[in-house]
Design a protein around this motif. Structure first.
Motif, PDB file in Angstrom:
ATOM      1  N   MET A  65     -47.006  65.105  46.221  1.00 51.27           N
ATOM      2  CA  MET A  65     -45.779  65.052  45.468  1.00 51.27           C
ATOM      3  C   MET A  65     -45.802  66.152  44.402  1.00 51.27           C
ATOM      4  SD  MET A  65     -44.158  61.914  43.237  1.00 51.27           S
ATOM      5  CE  MET A  65     -44.901  60.705  44.302  1.00 51.27           C
ATOM      6  N   ALA A  96     -40.955  66.333  40.906  1.00 51.11           N
ATOM      7  CA  ALA A  96     -40.600  65.026  41.474  1.00 51.11           C
ATOM      8  C   ALA A  96     -41.262  63.905  40.682  1.00 51.11           C
ATOM      9  CB  ALA A  96     -41.008  64.959  42.934  1.00 51.11           C
ATOM     10  N   GLN A 112     -34.862  66.576  44.056  1.00 50.05           N
ATOM     11  CA  GLN A 112     -36.066  65.758  43.834  1.00 50.05           C
ATOM     12  C   GLN A 112     -35.826  64.300  44.210  1.00 50.05           C
ATOM     13  OE1 GLN A 112     -38.803  67.399  43.280  1.00 50.05           O
ATOM     14  NE2 GLN A 112     -37.535  69.252  43.127  1.00 50.05           N
ATOM     15  N   GLU A 127     -36.295  64.067  47.850  1.00 48.89           N
ATOM     16  CA  GLU A 127     -37.718  64.112  48.203  1.00 48.89           C
ATOM     17  C   GLU A 127     -38.395  62.765  47.942  1.00 48.89           C
ATOM     18  OE1 GLU A 127     -39.485  66.539  49.745  1.00 48.89           O
ATOM     19  OE2 GLU A 127     -37.479  67.375  50.007  1.00 48.89           O
ATOM     20  N   LEU A 128     -38.046  62.148  46.827  1.00 51.22           N
ATOM     21  CA  LEU A 128     -38.627  60.844  46.504  1.00 51.22           C
ATOM     22  C   LEU A 128     -38.210  59.796  47.528  1.00 51.22           C
ATOM     23  CD1 LEU A 128     -38.156  60.870  42.625  1.00 51.22           C
ATOM     24  CD2 LEU A 128     -40.341  60.956  43.856  1.00 51.22           C
ATOM     25  N   LEU A 130     -40.217  60.007  50.550  1.00 49.20           N
ATOM     26  CA  LEU A 130     -41.565  59.486  50.343  1.00 49.20           C
ATOM     27  C   LEU A 130     -41.588  57.957  50.302  1.00 49.20           C
ATOM     28  CD1 LEU A 130     -42.904  62.004  47.670  1.00 49.20           C
ATOM     29  CD2 LEU A 130     -43.639  61.810  50.057  1.00 49.20           C
ATOM     30  N   LEU A 155     -49.763  57.037  48.039  1.00 48.73           N
ATOM     31  CA  LEU A 155     -49.642  58.323  47.367  1.00 48.73           C
ATOM     32  C   LEU A 155     -50.580  58.383  46.159  1.00 48.73           C
ATOM     33  CD1 LEU A 155     -45.773  58.855  47.434  1.00 48.73           C
ATOM     34  CD2 LEU A 155     -47.485  59.640  49.073  1.00 48.73           C
ATOM     35  N   TYR A 184     -50.261  59.546  43.188  1.00 52.74           N
ATOM     36  CA  TYR A 184     -49.626  59.154  41.923  1.00 52.74           C
ATOM     37  C   TYR A 184     -49.643  57.637  41.753  1.00 52.74           C
ATOM     38  CZ  TYR A 184     -45.900  58.201  38.562  1.00 52.74           C
ATOM     39  OH  TYR A 184     -45.178  57.721  37.503  1.00 52.74           O
TER      40      TYR A 184
END
Length: 326
Positions: free
Chosen positions: A1, A5, A38, A41-42, A45, A67, A69
Motif C-alpha cells: 500500500m 493511500a 486513492q 485503490e483502497l 485492497l 496487509l 499496515y
C-alpha cells in the motif's frame, strides 16, 4: 500500500463520520482527483468505503487481507514483523525468503515476515506439497539466529507453541502440538511449520520458519483425501476468523519464545511444549528413512528429538521422521 493511500485511510479511520474529498485533499496537500484515486485503490485492497456527494467518504469496514499496515497496527513487537512483505499470490513465501537472503545481508532481514494470500507451490516436510488456497495464513519468518546449532530445532518448537497459544487465546479452542511440527484440533490438523536452514560447518547464515494455517479456507476446495484429516478455524468456530488479529498474536507469541531461546532458556520452551503436546504418553508408529517401529512416546529432549520406549523395552531417540498416533 502506498504512503498516500495510508494517509487517506488514517483520516477515514480517525473520523467520527463522513469526510469530504475536499477536506482530505486539503489535509494531505493533494487534488480531489488524487483522493478519488486513492479511494479506488483502497477499495481494490478490500476496504469497504461508502461515498456520498453530500457528505463525502466513510470507512465502513477494514480489509480482511493480511496487509502490513493492518498487521502492524496490532503487532506490538520489537523485531518480529517490523518488516513485512505481502503478496497476493506466489509460488512459495519460503522461495521469496531464500531469494531475499541471497540478495541482502540476512542480518538486515532478521524478523522479516513474508506473507501470501495464496501459494501455488507451497512445500511441507520432506518436499511434500502443501495446499495453500486463499483464506489461509501462509507466511515465512526470516531469522538470523544467535542460537547454538544443537538447539536450532527449538525455533520450530517456539513457533508451534506460539500458534497453539494464539489459537487458544483467540478462540478458546484446545489446540495441541503433534510432533514434530503440526498443530491439531481434536484429531485433525489445522496448521504446520517447516524450518529451513542455510548453514555450513558451524555457521548458520539464516533460518526460514514457514507457517501454514488453515484459517478461513473452504475444506470443500481441498483434495478429497485431505478433507478427512484437515480442519479449518472457520469450521471449528462456525464463522470466518480475523486473520489479521490471529497472525499479529502469533508473531507476538513467537517473539516472546524466540527471546527465551536467545537467552538460553531452553528448559522453559521444553516445559511449555510438553504441556501442549498431543504426542507424549501416546502410542505411536514412527517411520524414518531406514525403518518403521512402534512404541510409546515418553519424552522430548532439549534438541527436539522424540524419545520412544519400544515394546521390547528399548528406548530410541528419533530426530526426524513421520509420527502416526493411535
Amino acid at each position: 500500500m502506498k504512503d498516500t493511500a495510508i494517509s487517506v485511510l488514517k483520516i477515514l479511520e480517525e473520523a467520527s463520520g463522513p469526510v469530504s474529498g475536499e477536506r482530505i485533499a486539503e489535509q494531505l496537500g493533494i487534488t480531489r482527483s488524487a483522493v478519488w484515486k486513492q479511494i479506488r485503490e483502497l477499495r481494490k485492497l478490500g476496504y469497504r468505503i461508502s461515498s456520498s456527494r453530500a457528505e463525502g467518504y466513510r470507512l465502513e469496514a477494514a480489509t480482511s487481507r493480511l496487509l502490513p499496515y493492518e498487521i502492524q497496527k496490532k503487532l506490538r513487537t520489537q523485531v518480529i514483523g517490523r518488516q513485512i512483505r505481502h503478496f497476493d499470490r506466489t509460488a512459495s513465501t519460503s522461495w521469496i525468503g531464500k531469494r531475499l537472503a541471497g540478495e541482502t545481508d540476512p542480518e538486515q532481514l532478521h524478523g522479516l515476515v513474508i506473507i501470501a494470500e495464496e501459494q501455488t507451490g507451497g512445500v511441507g516436510r520432506l518436499g511434500r506439497a502443501w495446499v495453500s488456497p486463499a483464506g489461509g495464513i501462509w507466511a515465512t519468518i526470516v531469522l538470523k539466529p544467535r542460537i547454538p546449532l544443537d538447539n536450532l530445532f527449538m525455533i520450530t518448537m517456539a513457533g508451534a507453541i506460539a500458534i497453539a497459544r494464539a489459537i487458544r487465546k483467540e478462540y478458546n479452542i484446545s489446540a495441541l502440538i503433534k510432533w514434530p511440527n503440526d498443530i491439531f484440533i481434536g484429531d485433525k490438523k489445522v496448521a504446520g511449520l517447516l524450518l529451513e536452514l542455510a548453514a555450513e560447518a558451524d555457521t548458520v547464515h539464516y533460518a526460514l520458519l514457514g507457517i501454514g494455517i488453515d484459517a478461513n479456507i473452504s475444506l470443500a476446495d481441498l483434495p478429497s483425501d485431505l478433507q478427512k484429516t484437515i480442519t479449518s478455524l472457520k469450521d471449528e468456530v462456525g464463522h470466518e476468523v480475523d486473520r489479521v488479529a490471529l497472525l499479529a498474536r502469533i508473531l507476538r507469541e513467537f517473539e516472546l519464545r524466540y527471546r527465551q531461546l536467545e537467552d538460553g532458556e531452553y528448559d522453559s520452551i521444553i516445559r511449555e511444549w510438553k504441556t501442549l503436546s498431543l504426542t507424549l504418553e501416546h502410542r505411536v508408529v514412527i517411520k524414518t528413512i531406514n525403518k518403521t517401529f512402534e512404541g510409546e512416546a515418553i519424552d522430548i529432549d532439549r534438541h527436539g528429538a522424540l524419545i520412544i520406549r519400544k515394546d521390547n523395552g528399548e528406548v530410541e531417540r528419533v530426530i526426524s521422521g513421520d509420527c502416526f498416533q493411535f
